[in-house]
Design a protein around this motif. Structure first.
Motif, PDB file in Angstrom:
ATOM      1  N   THR A 184      39.844  43.352  20.566  1.00 42.61           N
ATOM      2  CA  THR A 184      40.168  44.045  21.811  1.00 42.61           C
ATOM      3  C   THR A 184      39.848  43.135  22.987  1.00 42.61           C
ATOM      4  OG1 THR A 184      37.977  45.037  22.166  1.00 42.61           O
ATOM      5  CG2 THR A 184      39.529  46.226  20.750  1.00 42.61           C
ATOM      6  N   MET A 185      40.537  43.372  24.076  1.00 39.84           N
ATOM      7  CA  MET A 185      40.267  42.631  25.302  1.00 39.84           C
ATOM      8  C   MET A 185      40.552  43.542  26.496  1.00 39.84           C
ATOM      9  SD  MET A 185      42.186  39.334  26.977  1.00 39.84           S
ATOM     10  CE  MET A 185      42.090  38.377  25.467  1.00 39.84           C
ATOM     11  N   LEU A 186      39.582  43.664  27.385  1.00 41.14           N
ATOM     12  CA  LEU A 186      39.784  44.354  28.646  1.00 41.14           C
ATOM     13  C   LEU A 186      39.755  43.297  29.734  1.00 41.14           C
ATOM     14  CD1 LEU A 186      40.153  46.942  30.250  1.00 41.14           C
ATOM     15  CD2 LEU A 186      37.662  47.188  30.332  1.00 41.14           C
ATOM     16  N   ALA A 187      40.932  42.835  30.124  1.00 38.90           N
ATOM     17  CA  ALA A 187      41.043  41.801  31.152  1.00 38.90           C
ATOM     18  C   ALA A 187      41.065  42.462  32.522  1.00 38.90           C
ATOM     19  CB  ALA A 187      42.321  40.987  30.939  1.00 38.90           C
ATOM     20  N   SER A 188      40.342  41.892  33.471  1.00 41.61           N
ATOM     21  CA  SER A 188      40.256  42.523  34.786  1.00 41.61           C
ATOM     22  C   SER A 188      40.137  41.472  35.872  1.00 41.61           C
ATOM     23  CB  SER A 188      39.059  43.482  34.857  1.00 41.61           C
ATOM     24  OG  SER A 188      37.844  42.779  34.669  1.00 41.61           O
ATOM     25  N   ALA A 189      40.600  41.824  37.051  1.00 38.83           N
ATOM     26  CA  ALA A 189      40.446  40.984  38.239  1.00 38.83           C
ATOM     27  C   ALA A 189      39.960  41.869  39.373  1.00 38.83           C
ATOM     28  CB  ALA A 189      41.770  40.317  38.602  1.00 38.83           C
ATOM     29  N   GLN A 190      38.959  41.393  40.089  1.00 39.43           N
ATOM     30  CA  GLN A 190      38.392  42.159  41.192  1.00 39.43           C
ATOM     31  C   GLN A 190      38.453  41.324  42.473  1.00 39.43           C
ATOM     32  OE1 GLN A 190      36.136  41.371  38.457  1.00 39.43           O
ATOM     33  NE2 GLN A 190      37.092  43.022  37.305  1.00 39.43           N
ATOM     34  N   TYR A 191      38.750  42.013  43.565  1.00 39.51           N
ATOM     35  CA  TYR A 191      38.741  41.370  44.887  1.00 39.51           C
ATOM     36  C   TYR A 191      37.860  42.213  45.784  1.00 39.51           C
ATOM     37  CZ  TYR A 191      40.336  39.272  49.267  1.00 39.51           C
ATOM     38  OH  TYR A 191      40.386  38.626  50.471  1.00 39.51           O
ATOM     39  N   GLN A 192      36.761  41.628  46.247  1.00 44.14           N
ATOM     40  CA  GLN A 192      35.802  42.395  47.037  1.00 44.14           C
ATOM     41  C   GLN A 192      35.451  41.633  48.305  1.00 44.14           C
ATOM     42  OE1 GLN A 192      32.474  43.792  44.816  1.00 44.14           O
ATOM     43  NE2 GLN A 192      31.645  45.013  46.483  1.00 44.14           N
ATOM     44  N   ALA A 193      36.001  42.106  49.425  1.00 46.15           N
ATOM     45  CA  ALA A 193      35.691  41.553  50.733  1.00 46.15           C
ATOM     46  C   ALA A 193      34.984  42.637  51.556  1.00 46.15           C
ATOM     47  CB  ALA A 193      36.969  41.085  51.423  1.00 46.15           C
ATOM     48  N   ARG A 194      34.651  42.306  52.783  1.00 43.17           N
ATOM     49  CA  ARG A 194      33.870  43.238  53.599  1.00 43.17           C
ATOM     50  C   ARG A 194      34.585  44.572  53.787  1.00 43.17           C
ATOM     51  NH1 ARG A 194      31.617  40.984  59.144  1.00 43.17           N
ATOM     52  NH2 ARG A 194      30.439  39.779  57.600  1.00 43.17           N
ATOM     53  N   ASN A 195      35.876  44.524  54.059  1.00 40.13           N
ATOM     54  CA  ASN A 195      36.617  45.759  54.334  1.00 40.13           C
ATOM     55  C   ASN A 195      37.686  46.058  53.297  1.00 40.13           C
ATOM     56  OD1 ASN A 195      35.260  46.258  56.841  1.00 40.13           O
ATOM     57  ND2 ASN A 195      36.504  44.622  57.748  1.00 40.13           N
ATOM     58  N   HIS A 196      37.559  45.419  52.145  1.00 38.32           N
ATOM     59  CA  HIS A 196      38.582  45.637  51.121  1.00 38.32           C
ATOM     60  C   HIS A 196      37.971  45.447  49.741  1.00 38.32           C
ATOM     61  CE1 HIS A 196      42.651  45.699  49.384  1.00 38.32           C
ATOM     62  NE2 HIS A 196      42.199  44.763  48.567  1.00 38.32           N
ATOM     63  N   HIS A 197      38.228  46.397  48.877  1.00 38.07           N
ATOM     64  CA  HIS A 197      37.741  46.305  47.498  1.00 38.07           C
ATOM     65  C   HIS A 197      38.821  46.861  46.583  1.00 38.07           C
ATOM     66  CE1 HIS A 197      34.615  47.434  44.179  1.00 38.07           C
ATOM     67  NE2 HIS A 197      35.296  46.334  43.902  1.00 38.07           N
ATOM     68  N   SER A 198      39.327  46.036  45.695  1.00 37.72           N
ATOM     69  CA  SER A 198      40.350  46.490  44.765  1.00 37.72           C
ATOM     70  C   SER A 198      40.140  45.808  43.419  1.00 37.72           C
ATOM     71  CB  SER A 198      41.759  46.178  45.299  1.00 37.72           C
ATOM     72  OG  SER A 198      41.922  44.792  45.490  1.00 37.72           O
ATOM     73  N   SER A 199      40.673  46.424  42.380  1.00 35.25           N
ATOM     74  CA  SER A 199      40.552  45.850  41.049  1.00 35.25           C
ATOM     75  C   SER A 199      41.740  46.282  40.208  1.00 35.25           C
ATOM     76  CB  SER A 199      39.250  46.282  40.372  1.00 35.25           C
ATOM     77  OG  SER A 199      39.233  47.678  40.169  1.00 35.25           O
ATOM     78  N   ILE A 200      42.026  45.497  39.207  1.00 33.59           N
ATOM     79  CA  ILE A 200      43.100  45.821  38.274  1.00 33.59           C
ATOM     80  C   ILE A 200      42.649  45.378  36.892  1.00 33.59           C
ATOM     81  CG2 ILE A 200      44.278  43.606  38.667  1.00 33.59           C
ATOM     82  CD1 ILE A 200      46.934  45.078  38.208  1.00 33.59           C
TER      83      ILE A 200
END
Length: 534
Positions: A217-233
């Motif tokens: 199994t593999m759970l691949a993820s990318a996160q982007y976390q800045a001061r006013n923005h936080h998102s992940s996929i």
């Protein structure tokens, strides 16, 4: 990213990223056709830093070979940074002069104009005249620097024809290969890239690998976390080695599919897996197993040929002094190790090793399956996509093998210009001799692309840390998914082979989106089967 197929991907060629990805996918696909064995880590009774390089090489070889046979849980983290590129310029730690123009013969003029423009701006900010006595010294310095530069340029130009003409060393270094030099705009772009993309971005994967059970199994993820923005996929991936199938989480593709192709989809893909069969029956029997055998044979041969001088033990506390510094959170996980083995290769040695690996692998496959290495008919990329034969597993493998051969021939005849850089691998063991983590650092100073691309890549590096642990029965393989869909089955998955004909029939009946009709009308395989979609 080094994930469950790391033991395969780590030996692929580094020269061409597209070929690396394609070949990695090819070998990973072969894993799905047979149950490859992976990961255990043997014991080492050696003390850390006092052992000879030959012991380090043998200990690591034993650990990596045992790594092919047992199950493990893993977590990988990939970080990309380029701060070294502009840190040198900002702190003046580099003595190398910086290019300011596109052409070497315009450098002195451009440097003078930029320096004078900066002085004018300073005077305006201070509400003073540029000709004021306050700026006499700076104006004179700019003038003298210009005359010095012009004289150095003429000397450098004459030196091309008369080696007795002397050139100041700093200007010699600047004017030689001028187009490859870093420019202030490059530094600014690097700073923006670091602050607004690379620093807030983190890429991870986690999962389990159980070859004896025939799954990974593999759970691949990318996160982007800045001061006013936080998102992940994230993208859950399930690999069934026994049946040669790979499953992707269908929810991630549902919206796109519904908007562009299947306007009747609705929520049918909600909480479902998308099943993709790797072998459609066109590959020779036993092909997957032979790929794995050939891979490990090539891997062992290249490792055996590696000079002992590439290997050594290092003290854990020395990791903090590496330059550029390791990402802080990666370093924290690496420090508690009982012993660490390091392997360092020049990029030339690294490439030679990859070339040898690919040659051994290709020779074994071509000897076993000559029908897979027949020269394909020349086609453009678009023609190959349109050709129905391009959709069989056999033809895809033939294409990949042809790419491998072309790449090997190209490297053998043309070579590659690379910068003075190294490939470093670190391996951490606990007190029982268990391999707990691997770290790979690659400096992207090397390129055979354009000068502009080389400048943009200069100073960028990739740090990948993969940690190993025992599989816990308490932990879910996919913490973000419902418990009843942790493993795909007939009731919670969509078989792509069955779904595709149903979608084609839907279009044959006069339904579908405008985009879908345009796409299907472009494919000969659709026209041959159902005619033109109106």
């Amino acid at each position: 990213m080094k994930t469950v197929h790391h033991t395969i991907a780590q030996r692929l060629p580094f020269k061409t990223e597209n070929n690396l990805l394609v070949t990695s996918a090819f070998l990973t696909g072969a894993l799905l056709l047979t149950g490859c064995q992976s990961t255990s880590l043997g014991q080492s009774n050696t003390a850390a830093v006092k052992q000879a390089p030959s012991i380090a090489k043998k200990t690591l070889e034993t650990a990596l070979q045992k790594q092919r046979r047992q199950s493990f849980s893993y977590h990988s983290n990939l970080e990309i940074g380029n701060n070294q590129k502009f840190t040198d310029a900002d702190t003046n730690t580099s003595t190398e002069k910086m290019a300011v123009s596109d052409y070497v013969d315009e450098h002195c003029e451009e440097a003078h104009d930029q320096a004078y423009a900066a002085l004018i701006l300073q005077a305006e900010q201070q509400n003073k005249d540029i000709l004021a006595v306050d700026y006499d010294t700076k104006r004179d310095s700019i003038r003298q620097s210009y005359f010095e530069c012009v004289a150095a340029y003429h000397a450098w130009d004459d030196h091309q024809y008369d080696s007795d003409v002397k050139v100041a060393p700093d200007y010699q270094a600047l004017f030689d290969n001028y187009e490859d030099k870093q420019r202030p705009l490059d530094v600014k772009k690097a700073q923006l890239l670091e602050e607004y993309l690379l620093k807030p971005l983190s890429i991870d994967s986690q999962g389990i690998y159980q070859p004896m059970a025939g799954k990974a199994t593999m759970l691949a993820s990318a996160q982007y976390q800045a001061r006013n923005h936080h998102s992940s996929i994230n993208q859950p991936i399930y690999m069934d080695f026994k049946n040669g199938d790979i499953y992707l989480w269908a929810d991630n593709f549902a919206i796109l599919n519904s908007e562009l192709l299947d306007d009747k989809l609705g929520t049918k893909w909600q909480n479902k897996w998308l099943k993709i069969a790797i072998d459609d029956g066109t590959l020779p029997k036993g092909f997957g197993g032979e790929v794995i055998k050939s891979h490990f044979a090539a891997l062992d041969a290249t490792y055996d040929a590696a000079p002992v001088s590439q290997f050594n033990y290092v003290a854990p506390n020395s990791l903090a002094s590496l330059s550029p510094k390791l990402p802080a959170h990666q370093l924290l996980a690496m420090l508690p190790s009982d012993q660490i083995i390091r392997r360092v290769q020049s990029f030339e040695d690294y490439q030679a090793s990859q070339q040898k690996y690919m040659q051994i692998f290709y020779d074994r496959i071509s000897e076993k399956y000559p029908e897979l290495v027949q020269e394909p008919e020349p086609m453009t990329a678009f023609e190959s996509i349109q050709n129905p034969k391009a959709f069989t597993s056999k033809s895809v493998v033939q294409k990949i093998l042809a790419m491998i051969k072309d790449q090997m021939n190209e490297e053998a005849t043309t070579g590659e210009v690379v910068a003075d850089t190294e490939v470093q691998e670190l391996y951490g063991f606990d007190k029982r001799g268990q391999l707990k983590w691997e770290h790979l650092r690659r400096q992207l100073d090397n390129t055979n692309t354009t000068d502009t691309e080389a400048n943009n890549n200069k100073g960028m590096r990739i740090d990948v840390l993969q940690q190993y642990s025992a599989i816990s029965t308490k932990d879910l393989a996919f913490p973000n998914l419902p418990s009843n869909v942790q493993s795909p089955n007939a009731s919670n998955s969509i078989d792509l082979r069955k779904y595709a004909p149903e979608l084609l029939q839907y279009y044959q009946d006069g339904n579908g989106t405008a985009v879908g009709k345009m796409v299907f009308n472009m494919l000969p395989m659709v026209r041959e089967r159902i005619g033109t979609v109106e």
